[in-house]
Write an enzyme that holds these catalytic residues in place. Structure first.
Site, PDB file in Angstrom:
ATOM      1  N   SER A  71       0.939  -1.091  -0.056  1.00 40.32           N
ATOM      2  CA  SER A  71       0.125  -0.028  -0.038  1.00 40.32           C
ATOM      3  C   SER A  71       0.789   1.156  -0.099  1.00 40.32           C
ATOM      4  O   SER A  71       1.811   1.310  -0.913  1.00 40.32           O
ATOM      5  CB  SER A  71      -1.019   0.024   1.047  1.00 40.32           C
ATOM      6  OG  SER A  71      -1.928   0.993   1.104  1.00 40.32           O
ATOM      7  N   THR A  72       0.730   2.106   0.913  1.00 41.45           N
ATOM      8  CA  THR A  72       1.599   3.476   1.062  1.00 41.45           C
ATOM      9  C   THR A  72       3.053   2.903   0.841  1.00 41.45           C
ATOM     10  O   THR A  72       3.566   2.333   1.787  1.00 41.45           O
ATOM     11  CB  THR A  72       1.201   3.898   2.190  1.00 41.45           C
ATOM     12  OG1 THR A  72      -0.377   4.214   2.441  1.00 41.45           O
ATOM     13  CG2 THR A  72       1.754   5.548   2.207  1.00 41.45           C
ATOM     14  N   HIS A 122      -2.388  -1.061  -3.513  1.00 40.79           N
ATOM     15  CA  HIS A 122      -3.737  -0.218  -3.511  1.00 40.79           C
ATOM     16  C   HIS A 122      -3.473   1.063  -4.265  1.00 40.79           C
ATOM     17  O   HIS A 122      -2.604   1.656  -4.029  1.00 40.79           O
ATOM     18  CB  HIS A 122      -3.807   0.191  -1.868  1.00 40.79           C
ATOM     19  CG  HIS A 122      -4.180  -0.697  -1.011  1.00 40.79           C
ATOM     20  ND1 HIS A 122      -3.988  -0.728   0.313  1.00 40.79           N
ATOM     21  CD2 HIS A 122      -4.805  -2.013  -1.045  1.00 40.79           C
ATOM     22  CE1 HIS A 122      -4.394  -1.736   1.074  1.00 40.79           C
ATOM     23  NE2 HIS A 122      -4.716  -2.497   0.056  1.00 40.79           N
ATOM     24  N   MET A 182      -0.043   1.027   5.247  1.00 42.29           N
ATOM     25  CA  MET A 182      -0.744   1.340   6.406  1.00 42.29           C
ATOM     26  C   MET A 182      -1.806   0.528   6.530  1.00 42.29           C
ATOM     27  O   MET A 182      -2.647  -0.198   5.672  1.00 42.29           O
ATOM     28  CB  MET A 182      -1.282   2.634   6.154  1.00 42.29           C
ATOM     29  CG  MET A 182      -2.134   3.224   7.370  1.00 42.29           C
ATOM     30  SD  MET A 182      -1.439   2.913   9.016  1.00 42.29           S
ATOM     31  CE  MET A 182      -0.531   4.756   8.800  1.00 42.29           C
ATOM     32  N   ASP A 233      -4.592  -4.912   5.949  1.00 43.90           N
ATOM     33  CA  ASP A 233      -5.005  -5.649   4.719  1.00 43.90           C
ATOM     34  C   ASP A 233      -4.001  -6.740   4.216  1.00 43.90           C
ATOM     35  O   ASP A 233      -3.109  -6.339   4.135  1.00 43.90           O
ATOM     36  CB  ASP A 233      -5.142  -4.680   3.638  1.00 43.90           C
ATOM     37  CG  ASP A 233      -5.906  -5.361   2.392  1.00 43.90           C
ATOM     38  OD1 ASP A 233      -6.914  -6.163   2.423  1.00 43.90           O
ATOM     39  OD2 ASP A 233      -5.652  -4.812   1.095  1.00 43.90           O
TER      40      ASP A 233
END
Length: 365
Positions: free
Chosen positions: A177-178, A203, A296, A299
């Site tokens: 993600s991030t 993401h 973050m 997930d």
């Protein structure tokens, strides 16, 4: 944070500056301490006010947002959230911004700006909160070679060997993600041309994964593309979940195939790492390798444990090299990690394990 997150908004549109300021100031834990309509004004404001986070538009007068970001990350690294227009050029420029060190981005609507930004308010403030705690690193100078393959890893040409038949049986599953766009690049550029098929969930909203895949494809020995529903997952290829869809793997006879559909968000994400990893546990089992990179939230953590219980071997990025140590921390807490490694060492460790399995297979033959 015990005090409010202090944000500066940089955008040439007075409407956007007003809307973002209002959205930020509605939050109990953050405040907009200033706005600037171009990067040169922003530069002086940053020196004077020392913000925790800035939001930065791409196309502005006097200095392009990307040029400003590059200088900022070399001279005074700080958390930046880009505000990018959802166009083909906007997507390409956003990928460049993430490469330069921006923590994340928000896709600014092309029409209905006021209502569109207000609809995105939760996403905007969530990304500012993540940026405020992110580990930001100084961007390399223009003369410094890319860090891809560094951090203890040897170049793929030195560590790879023909994996042959084994690569059709195995599958590598990556979730991020991030901070994940650059982390994924660091892993993929080290993979040999005949590596097992690689499936990736990062993401990302619709409209940006095409540019992301194209950028990676130009850097890697393997072929990198957006996943297409029903296509066979082949060795030497990496398949990225298209933004705004769910992506998982299935079996068709002796082959693995991609499944891309309009399933609901899982863990608030679409695409979701949980969806991909859960399918790998069910379909690929002990032939899977899992990799959890920076991001973050949680997930994919529970599904990565399902992968491990089904026989996969899993790598998790360590805290020191993560932009945000959220998803990796949760994967470790779930007991899903076989090895926790610095980012630059994940691909070499995986290739070494694949080579060992290949050598054992050849020995049996």
């Amino acid at each position: 944070m015990s005090r409010k997150i202090r944000v500066i908004v940089v955008d040439d549109s007075a409407l956007v500056r007003s809307l973002l300021s209002e959205i930020i100031n509605r939050q109990r834990d953050m405040e907009c301490i200033g706005t600037a309509n171009d990067p040169l004004i922003a530069r002086e404001m940053i020196r004077e006010l020392n913000p925790d986070v800035i939001t930065l538009d791409v196309e502005m007068p006097r200095m392009d947002g990307i040029d400003f970001l590059g200088r900022l990350m070399r001279l005074r690294p700080m958390p930046v959230v880009m505000i990018s227009t959802l166009t083909e050029r906007g997507a390409e420029v956003t990928m460049k911004a993430l490469e330069l060190g921006a923590v994340d981005f928000v896709a600014k609507p092309r029409v209905g700006l006021a209502s569109g930004l207000n609809d995105l308010a939760t996403q905007i403030v969530d990304k500012i909160r993540v940026a405020a705690v992110a580990q930001v690193r100084r961007a390399p100078s223009r003369d410094t070679p890319s860090s891809a393959g560094s951090g203890g890893g040897a170049p793929a040409a030195q560590v790879s060997a023909l994996l042959g038949r084994l690569s059709t049986e195995k599958m590598i599953c990556i979730g991020a993600s991030t901070g994940g766009t650059e982390a994924i690049k660091e892993v993929l550029v080290q993979m040999p041309a005949d590596s097992p098929g690689i499936v990736i969930t990062q993401h990302m909203p619709p409209g940006f994964t095409t540019s992301f895949a194209a950028r990676l494809n130009g850097l890697c020995q393997i072929t990198v593309k957006e996943a297409v529903n029903g296509e066979r997952i082949l060795p030497g290829h990496a398949y990225i979940a298209p933004g705004g869809t769910q992506f998982h793997v299935a079996r068709s006879g002796a082959n693995y195939v991609a499944v891309v559909d309009d399933g609901p968000p899982v863990n608030r994400h679409k695409p979701s790492v949980e969806v991909l990893f859960k399918s790998a546990a069910a379909v690929v089992g002990r032939n899977a390798f899992g990799i959890m990179l920076t991001g973050m939230g949680n997930d994919g953590a529970a599904a990565m444990r399902e992968m491990k219980d089904a026989g996969s071997y899993n790598y998790v990025q360590d805290e020191a090299t993560c932009i945000v140590f959220g998803m990796p921390r949760e994967a470790i807490a779930h007991g899903a990690a076989d090895e926790v490694l610095p980012l630059g060492q994940i691909a070499p460790a995986l290739i070494t394990r694949l080579r060992g399995a290949t050598d054992r297979l050849h020995h049996r033959i």
